[in-house]
Motif scaffolding. Structure first.
Motif, PDB file in Angstrom:
ATOM      1  N   GLN A 107       0.817  -1.213   0.000  1.00  0.00           N
ATOM      2  CA  GLN A 107       0.000   0.000   0.000  1.00  0.00           C
ATOM      3  C   GLN A 107       0.850   1.261   0.000  1.00  0.00           C
ATOM      4  OE1 GLN A 107      -3.395   0.212  -0.489  1.00  0.00           O
ATOM      5  NE2 GLN A 107      -2.990  -1.947  -0.967  1.00  0.00           N
ATOM      6  N   PHE A 154       1.613   3.260  -3.367  1.00  0.00           N
ATOM      7  CA  PHE A 154       0.671   4.193  -3.984  1.00  0.00           C
ATOM      8  C   PHE A 154       0.932   5.629  -3.515  1.00  0.00           C
ATOM      9  CE2 PHE A 154      -1.400   0.032  -3.909  1.00  0.00           C
ATOM     10  CZ  PHE A 154      -1.550  -0.155  -5.275  1.00  0.00           C
ATOM     11  N   ASP A 186       1.913   8.718  -6.186  1.00  0.00           N
ATOM     12  CA  ASP A 186       1.150   9.965  -6.204  1.00  0.00           C
ATOM     13  C   ASP A 186       1.990  11.152  -5.754  1.00  0.00           C
ATOM     14  OD1 ASP A 186      -1.016   8.144  -6.688  1.00  0.00           O
ATOM     15  OD2 ASP A 186      -2.379   9.690  -5.946  1.00  0.00           O
ATOM     16  N   CYS A 209      -4.909  -0.681  -4.776  1.00  0.00           N
ATOM     17  CA  CYS A 209      -4.883   0.334  -3.721  1.00  0.00           C
ATOM     18  C   CYS A 209      -6.178   0.257  -2.921  1.00  0.00           C
ATOM     19  CB  CYS A 209      -4.744   1.722  -4.346  1.00  0.00           C
ATOM     20  SG  CYS A 209      -4.578   3.074  -3.165  1.00  0.00           S
ATOM     21  N   ASN A 256      -7.793   4.754   0.678  1.00  0.00           N
ATOM     22  CA  ASN A 256      -6.550   5.476   0.425  1.00  0.00           C
ATOM     23  C   ASN A 256      -6.512   6.069  -0.969  1.00  0.00           C
ATOM     24  OD1 ASN A 256      -5.414   5.358   2.910  1.00  0.00           O
ATOM     25  ND2 ASN A 256      -4.082   3.616   2.485  1.00  0.00           N
ATOM     26  N   ARG A 257      -7.168   5.409  -1.922  1.00  0.00           N
ATOM     27  CA  ARG A 257      -7.257   6.016  -3.252  1.00  0.00           C
ATOM     28  C   ARG A 257      -8.007   7.345  -3.162  1.00  0.00           C
ATOM     29  NH1 ARG A 257      -3.960   5.782  -6.379  1.00  0.00           N
ATOM     30  NH2 ARG A 257      -4.135   8.004  -6.099  1.00  0.00           N
ATOM     31  N   ASP A 275      -6.342  10.998  -3.904  1.00  0.00           N
ATOM     32  CA  ASP A 275      -6.976  11.826  -4.928  1.00  0.00           C
ATOM     33  C   ASP A 275      -7.395  13.178  -4.361  1.00  0.00           C
ATOM     34  OD1 ASP A 275      -6.632   9.826  -6.776  1.00  0.00           O
ATOM     35  OD2 ASP A 275      -8.715   9.145  -6.749  1.00  0.00           O
TER      36      ASP A 275
END
Length: 265
Positions: free
Chosen positions: A71, A74, A78, A137, A141-142, A146
């Motif tokens: 995890q 990610f 980002d 993901c 958390n996505r 975002d």
């Protein structure tokens, strides 16, 4: 200013248990000294929280440990994209040049095999993470990541400096150092240490990353000398970063407790 709750309250399921409250931040009268006092106090609280969270790592099953490590990739991906956006938003100057240099390093300075996400994926492969897992993901958390990108795009550059400049270079290294300390003591890691690719951790928990944090702090202080009116926005960005970062890890460890087939330790 209200920072984190007492570490003894770590088992709370509320997101606020791990976050700095947005309505608690100072709203006026900032100067550089009060800002750095705020930043240092926030970092100390985050360090305490990191130590509290990461001490469970050696006791996780290997599947849980793989989930935790996967995890994190990610956030890395980002962060690079958001750092590029921040560089584009900043005025020409020392801070923009420094963050550009850090961005180039994150991307491998022209060599994709040396890009930090690629290096991290090699670490994941050596601890048995399957390729199919690399795109999974956690939905929470996505959404969290975002939201950071949307805030970065919508707000001014000073807010972005706090969000991804301080939040990335001055905060992330704190968590990673503590994570690595406990990661190495997991039985699987001890047994397989010679076959694991540790390059990512050598980069991000060593002297180079510490220097990055120090240089970033100095560049931000210089930025504030020329843009003193940006103090409040910068502080809000940093606070937002800490809130998101703590929630990011809370979501990961919650998944370890709820994923079917994994131990409930």
């Amino acid at each position: 200013m209200t920072l984190l709750k007492n570490p003894s309250e770590q088992d709370s399921s509320s997101a606020e248990a791990d976050a700095i409250r947005s309505d608690a931040i100072q709203t006026g009268g900032w100067d550089r000294q009060s800002f750095w006092r705020f930043a240092d106090k926030a970092k100390e609280a985050t360090e305490a929280l990191a130590a509290q969270k990461m001490r469970v790592l050696p006791h996780l099953s290997i599947d849980e440990l793989r989930l935790v490590c996967t995890q994190y990739r990610f956030f890395t991906i980002d962060y690079i994209s958001d750092l590029a956006l921040l560089v584009a938003k900043l005025p020409f100057g020392g801070l923009r040049s420094l963050l550009s240099e850090i961005l180039a390093e994150e991307l491998g300075e022209g060599n994709p095999a040396k890009a930090h996400p690629a290096i991290y994926d090699r670490f994941l492969a050596t601890i048995g993470v399957e390729p199919a897992q690399l795109e999974r993901c956690l939905p929470a958390n996505r959404a969290n990541l975002d939201r950071l990108t949307r805030q970065l795009a919508a707000r001014g550059s000073a807010f972005g400096v706090g969000l991804r400049g301080m939040g990335g270079e001055c905060l992330c290294q704190t968590y990673l150092s503590v994570m690595f300390e406990h990661l190495q003591t997991h039985p699987y890691m001890i047994q397989n240490a010679k076959s694991i690719d540790w390059e990512f951790w050598t980069i991000h928990t060593g002297e180079q990353d510490i220097i990055h944090g120090e240089l970033t702090r100095q560049a931000i202080d210089d930025y504030l000398l020329h843009e003193p009116e940006s103090l409040s926005q910068l502080a809000q960005g940093y606070e937002c970063s800490i809130t998101a970062w703590n929630l990011f890890w809370q979501n990961i460890f919650a998944a370890c407790r709820t994923t079917p087939g994994m131990s409930q330790r």
